[in-house]
Design an enzyme around this catalytic site. Structure first.
Site, short mmCIF file in Angstrom:
data_model
loop_
_atom_site.label_atom_id
_atom_site.label_comp_id
_atom_site.label_asym_id
_atom_site.label_seq_id
_atom_site.Cartn_x
_atom_site.Cartn_y
_atom_site.Cartn_z
N ARG A 107 9.91 9.00 9.60
CA ARG A 107 8.60 9.41 9.10
C ARG A 107 8.64 10.92 8.81
O ARG A 107 9.29 11.68 9.53
CB ARG A 107 7.58 9.12 10.20
N THR A 387 4.09 3.09 -1.05
CA THR A 387 4.94 2.41 -0.09
C THR A 387 5.65 1.22 -0.73
O THR A 387 5.11 0.58 -1.62
CB THR A 387 4.03 1.88 1.05
N THR A 405 7.86 5.16 2.11
CA THR A 405 6.71 5.49 1.29
C THR A 405 6.67 6.96 0.91
O THR A 405 7.26 7.80 1.59
CB THR A 405 5.41 5.14 2.07
N ASN A 407 3.39 7.64 0.28
CA ASN A 407 1.96 7.44 0.51
C ASN A 407 1.28 6.93 -0.75
O ASN A 407 1.40 5.77 -1.09
CB ASN A 407 1.28 8.69 1.07
N ASP A 429 -2.16 11.18 5.78
CA ASP A 429 -2.19 10.17 6.84
C ASP A 429 -2.60 10.78 8.18
O ASP A 429 -2.89 10.06 9.14
CB ASP A 429 -0.84 9.46 6.97
N SER A 458 1.00 6.19 11.05
CA SER A 458 1.25 5.30 9.91
C SER A 458 0.72 3.90 10.20
O SER A 458 0.45 3.55 11.35
CB SER A 458 2.75 5.23 9.68
N SER A 459 0.62 3.10 9.15
CA SER A 459 0.28 1.69 9.32
C SER A 459 1.45 0.78 8.94
O SER A 459 1.31 -0.44 8.91
CB SER A 459 -0.91 1.33 8.42
N GLY A 480 0.66 -0.98 1.25
CA GLY A 480 -0.80 -1.08 1.10
C GLY A 480 -1.62 -0.36 2.14
O GLY A 480 -2.73 -0.80 2.46
N GLY A 481 -1.09 0.75 2.70
CA GLY A 481 -1.87 1.52 3.66
C GLY A 481 -2.25 0.65 4.86
O GLY A 481 -1.48 -0.21 5.28
O1 DON Z 1 2.16 5.19 6.39
C1 DON Z 1 1.14 4.69 5.94
O2 DON Z 1 0.41 3.97 6.62
C2 DON Z 1 0.76 4.94 4.50
N1 DON Z 1 1.30 6.19 4.07
C3 DON Z 1 1.23 3.81 3.63
C4 DON Z 1 0.80 3.97 2.20
C5 DON Z 1 0.93 2.75 1.38
O3 DON Z 1 1.26 1.70 1.88
C6 DON Z 1 0.60 2.86 -0.06
N2 DON Z 1 0.87 1.60 -0.70
N3 DON Z 1 1.09 1.19 -1.67
#
Ligand code: DON
Length: 578
Positions: A107, A387, A405, A407, A429, A458-459, A480-481
């Site tokens: 990360r 991501t 990712t 982000n 984040d 993070s998620s 997808g966050g």
């Molecule tokens: O780490 C995380 O939770 C976010 N930065 C993830 C971002 C993300 O999945 C964007 N997607 N398409």
């Protein structure tokens, strides 16, 4: 066939709706899902065909899943610029054929100069645009991707493949170019407003306004040069060599925060994988600084108290308990989770099944709670206080499940001069302002405030599930966050409770509830008016419009050992097996 025709449209729609919650009219329902892709020996499932092919070639040459995963990751940085990266970070979860598991945390780290209020202006408001946490030079954390790949390669690679053989295929594509799909061309244009503000991004991805058309070739000679240096000098070149100097110089010239010292100081870390279970099946997933593993296990622990199978796949009864469990776990996320190197995260208490029982007892069978009233749970005592995901299984049964990712799509939109490297906007984040929503609407607390050297929460949820005899069953992850967590957990539920194969489980409709905002996001055509009415009568609130919820890829091993690859029908990608 229908699936193949619909996929490109769905893919772009999904990507846009992920951030804009827009569902254009052309979206059509997929009534059935395709069969998973079969491979007797090995499988790579990634979001780009060229990257999956490169992974398979490495496996055929005798590389293991770790070698292949690194080659796929480097290739995606070239062919999947919206999310594939050298300028971002992520998590790699490995399970070796002997059953041992490893979690590599690469990360991004906040630059040393960053502190709690770095994104807040003199009036106490969050800075928008350049200078803020979502776009521009200050939005980036120190990238971890190459350090993570280097660690994985040296400790867990097969030893049969050279580092340069993992980098070279991507370098060649960057040098010679690849043919742009309609989807990518449209995606570049839909991000033109912000990409065009940064001269290198404007030149490389928007051709200074002479936009690419479908079938044009994208060449990235600066990125090829960077990859060539990394191929010869190793990953350390990115952190201490010419690439590092170019990053530091461009940052300095543009009021960015990352210095040469920050780059030199970046460390990828091995963490102990998080382990839990759902109805007796072992689940291996990512620990902090991801919240994904904890939140998923909390929800699954709560759901164990219900007959989910009996409730039925898309029933209001199931959606109700799922949404209520998510509401509670995401409330805990906001309070308790952050970088474990900076604050105590009470992981074991949060994933304890007795704690889940207490939380479950507050769920009423026919009444939605209000997120105002649902706060984080009381934990007893103290505890040693855009991501992309891809999965690889090799012929020996080693598995790598990797989510990384930058982000947002195209990250901070900044491409570092002379390198072709697109940087992340991972600083968003953090709780850029504790108590205020971020890009994904997540409200987060002090444990996730900005601090120099810290990793943002993070998620991302790379996950492996075992059969009851302890053998590998399936592995997956998503983009997808925060919706990643919902996608992964519902895929697990679909396999275990609803007896689906990996493709069906990934494609089935899902919901998302993240505590705040107090609303359920649901997918187009996923809920009948009757179901919505029942849910509303319980007091649930719904997002104004439906939108797709994350996008997953995964691999399942069937009883005969055949590898079954699956790419989410909401998005693009190709699974290749042999
Ligand atoms: O780490 C995380 O939770 C976010 N930065 C993830 C971002 C993300 O999945 C964007 N997607 N398409």
């Amino acid at each position: 066939m229908l699936h193949k025709i619909l996929r490109p449209t769905l893919a772009l729609t999904f990507v846009l709706s992920l951030f804009l919650s827009i569902v254009p009219l052309e979206v059509r329902v997929l009534a059935a899902t395709p069969e998973p892709v079969r491979g007797r020996h090995a499988m790579v499932a990634s979001q780009h065909e060229l990257a999956s092919k490169i992974g398979i070639e490495i496996l055929k040459k005798g590389g293991n899943a770790v070698d292949a995963a690194i080659a796929v990751g480097i290739a995606l940085a070239v062919v999947y610029p919206e999310a594939g990266n050298l300028g971002g970070g992520g998590f790699m979860l490995i399970r070796s054929k002997d059953g041992s598991t490893k979690a590599i945390d690469y990360r991004e780290m906040a630059p040393k100069a960053a502190s709690r209020d770095v994104f807040v202006d003199s009036k106490g408001e969050l800075i928008k645009g350049e200078g803020g946490s979502t776009v521009g030079y200050r939005a980036s954390g120190v990238p971890g991707t190459l350090a993570g790949f280097d660690l994985a390669f040296k400790k867990y690679g097969s030893g049969k493949i050279k580092w340069r053989d993992l980098v070279e295929p991507a370098r060649v594509i960057a040098q010679n170019g690849y043919v742009l799909s309609d989807r990518l061309v449209r995606l570049f244009i839909s991000y033109k407003e912000t990409l065009s503000k940064y001269p290198e991004s404007n030149r490389i991805f928007l051709r200074n306004g002479n936009y690419f058309k479908e079938g044009d070739v994208l060449r990235q000679p600066e990125l090829a040069e960077t990859l060539s240096r990394i191929s010869v000098q190793g990953a350390k070149e990115f952190y201490t060599g010419k690439t590092a100097q170019l990053i530091a110089a461009d940052m300095k010239a543009n009021n960015g925060l990352i210095t040469l010292d920050d780059l030199k100081g970046y460390v990828a870390k091995e963490r102990t994988p998080l382990k839990g279970s759902y109805r007796g099946y072992e689940i291996i997933t990512m620990p902090p600084p991801s919240s994904g593993g904890i939140v998923m296990l909390q929800v699954l622990n709560m759901l164990e108290g219900y007959d989910v199978k009996g409730m039925g796949l898309n029933s209001s009864a199931k959606f109700h308990v799922l949404a209520e469990a998510m509401r509670r776990s995401f409330a805990d996320r906001a309070e308790y989770m952050g970088d474990p190197d900076f604050s105590d995260v009470p992981v074991n208490k949060l994933i304890d099944k007795r704690y889940a029982e207490i939380r479950r007892n507050s769920i009423q069978p026919d009444r939605a709670s209000s997120s105002q009233d649902i706060r984080f749970g009381k934990l007893d005592g103290s505890e040693g206080m855009e991501t992309t995901h891809y999965t690889v299984v090799d012929k020996d049964g080693n598995v790598v499940t990797n989510t990384y990712t930058i982000n947002d799509l195209y990250g901070s939109r900044v491409t570092i001069k002379g390198t072709g490297v697109l940087m992340n906007d991972e600083m968003d984040d953090f709780a850029a302002r504790p108590g205020r929503p971020n890009l994904f609407g997540l409200v987060q607390g002090e444990r996730n405030k900005v601090e120099g050297g810290k990793r943002p929460l993070s998620s991302m949820t790379p996950t492996i599930v075992l059969r009851k005899d302890g053998s590998l069953w399936f592995a997956l992850g998503a983009r997808g966050g925060p919706r990643i967590i919902s996608a992964v957990m519902q895929t697990v539920i679909n396999v275990i409770d609803h007896d689906m194969n990996i493709q069906q489980a990934i494609d089935a409709p899902r919901i998302h509830q993240q505590w705040l905002p107090d609303e359920i996001l649901f997918e187009p055509y996923s809920m009948s008016p009757d179901t919505l009415n029942v849910m509303r009568s319980f007091g649930h609130k719904f997002a104004e419009r439906p939108g797709y919820i994350a996008s997953a890829t995964g691999i399942m091993i069937d009883k005969d050992g055949v590898r079954l690859g699956a790419i989410d029908s909401r998005s693009d990608g190709v699974a290749i097996g042999y």
